[in-house]
Enzyme design. Structure first.
Site, PDB file in Angstrom:
ATOM      1  N   ASP A  93       6.437  -9.980   5.482  1.00  0.00           N
ATOM      2  CA  ASP A  93       7.502  -8.796   5.636  1.00  0.00           C
ATOM      3  C   ASP A  93       6.792  -7.331   5.159  1.00  0.00           C
ATOM      4  OD1 ASP A  93       9.603  -7.184   6.112  1.00  0.00           O
ATOM      5  OD2 ASP A  93      10.959  -8.115   4.382  1.00  0.00           O
ATOM      6  N   ALA A  94       6.132  -6.828   6.141  1.00  0.00           N
ATOM      7  CA  ALA A  94       5.323  -5.480   5.841  1.00  0.00           C
ATOM      8  C   ALA A  94       5.950  -4.293   6.757  1.00  0.00           C
ATOM      9  CB  ALA A  94       4.088  -5.624   6.296  1.00  0.00           C
ATOM     10  N   LYS A  95       6.819  -4.297   7.802  1.00  0.00           N
ATOM     11  CA  LYS A  95       7.414  -3.399   8.492  1.00  0.00           C
ATOM     12  C   LYS A  95       6.335  -2.255   8.831  1.00  0.00           C
ATOM     13  CE  LYS A  95      11.862  -4.260   6.303  1.00  0.00           C
ATOM     14  NZ  LYS A  95      11.335  -5.329   5.323  1.00  0.00           N
ATOM     15  N   ARG A  96       5.189  -3.003   9.368  1.00  0.00           N
ATOM     16  CA  ARG A  96       4.167  -1.857   9.827  1.00  0.00           C
ATOM     17  C   ARG A  96       4.572  -0.930  11.045  1.00  0.00           C
ATOM     18  NH1 ARG A  96       2.003  -1.868   4.767  1.00  0.00           N
ATOM     19  NH2 ARG A  96       0.255  -3.524   4.460  1.00  0.00           N
TER      20      ARG A  96
END
Length: 270
Positions: A93-96
């Site tokens: 879960d990094a939402k890059r």
């Protein structure tokens, strides 16, 4: 391991739509782990081992590791999951979200350094910012669509040519970006009507659904709005309510009990 293959197998073999989010906060750890240099890994690995047979995936949130210079413990944790629970996929879960050349580096970080099976991505900068992740056809690319936070409506509900922005995102991903069949969408449990709308627009595409547990999303409404025709299609995330169900040395057993209760509550409405 192809992410979508592993996810579908997990839905069936473990009869679970539960995703356990790994958001380690050392201030909430049991006393016997406080101050240990490897506390983040030990805490998360214990949770993983106690709940792996109850989940369809795990979702470590990178910020909780990076903020404490614990990226090495994140690497070790994902290695541990792959070694000890090889059929459980891991979503980073990094939402890059960045331009193509930078996104290429983020994709290398997620899929080659951390060896995650999927990553969360922000689609706001458009297709060329997502292409570097799609270049890994065996990896999952899970794009933000209708998020669980109240402020999500500031942009996601804007009218764009007769539809809301989140609806446009859902259609773009389903109709154009998902050529390799490895895309999913993030849709918050706090908005069941929007979950149903996204499901209608995307067919059986997997939906990652945060917002139950501590955020107060309704399990029944979430499942009924988002399940696919086969009763799957969802990765319903719970983090704090499971991670911190217990405060003593038996924290992992308490986490298992909370995960079991949540999985069974979800299954009651499939």
């Amino acid at each position: 391991m192809h992410f979508m293959t592993a996810l579908q197998a997990a839905w069936q073999q473990r009869d679970s739509l539960l995703c356990v989010g790994l958001d380690p906060d050392p201030a909430k750890f049991p006393a016997h782990l406080q101050g240990r240099p490897d506390a983040i890994f030990e805490f998360c690995a214990a949770i993983v081992d106690a709940t792996a047979d109850l989940v369809c995936c795990f979702k470590p949130q990178i910020a909780y590791f990076a903020a404490r210079r614990a990226e090495d413990q994140l690497e070790a944790l994902i290695d541990h999951i792959h070694a000890c629970h090889p059929n459980v996929p891991v979503i980073l879960d990094a939402k890059r979200g960045d331009i193509g050349s930078t996104a290429e580096q983020y994709a290398v970080e997620a899929f080659e350094r951390f060896k995650a099976d999927a990553i969360t991505v922000n689609p706001y900068m458009g297709r060329d910012s997502v292409d570097p992740y799609l270049a890994y056809p065996d990896k999952g690319v899970i794009l933000l669509c209708r998020t669980s936070n109240p402020g999500g409506s500031d942009l996601q509900f804007l009218d764009v040519g007769g539809e809301k922005l989140y609806e446009r995102v859902a259609r773009l991903v389903a109709e154009d970006w998902n050529a390799s069949g490895n895309c999913g969408l993030v849709v918050g449990a706090t908005f069941p009507a929007e979950i149903a709308r996204v499901r209608a627009l995307t067919g059986d595409m997997p939906l990652l659904v945060p917002g139950i547990g501590a955020q107060g999303g309704d399990i029944e409404a979430t499942v009924k709005a988002g399940r696919s025709a086969s009763g799957g299609g969802l990765m319903i995330n719970s983090s704090r309510a499971i991670l911190y169900a217990g405060k003593g040395e038996d924290f992992a057993a308490a986490a298992r009990a909370a995960a079991l209760q949540t999985r069974d509550a979800i299954n009651a409405y499939r």
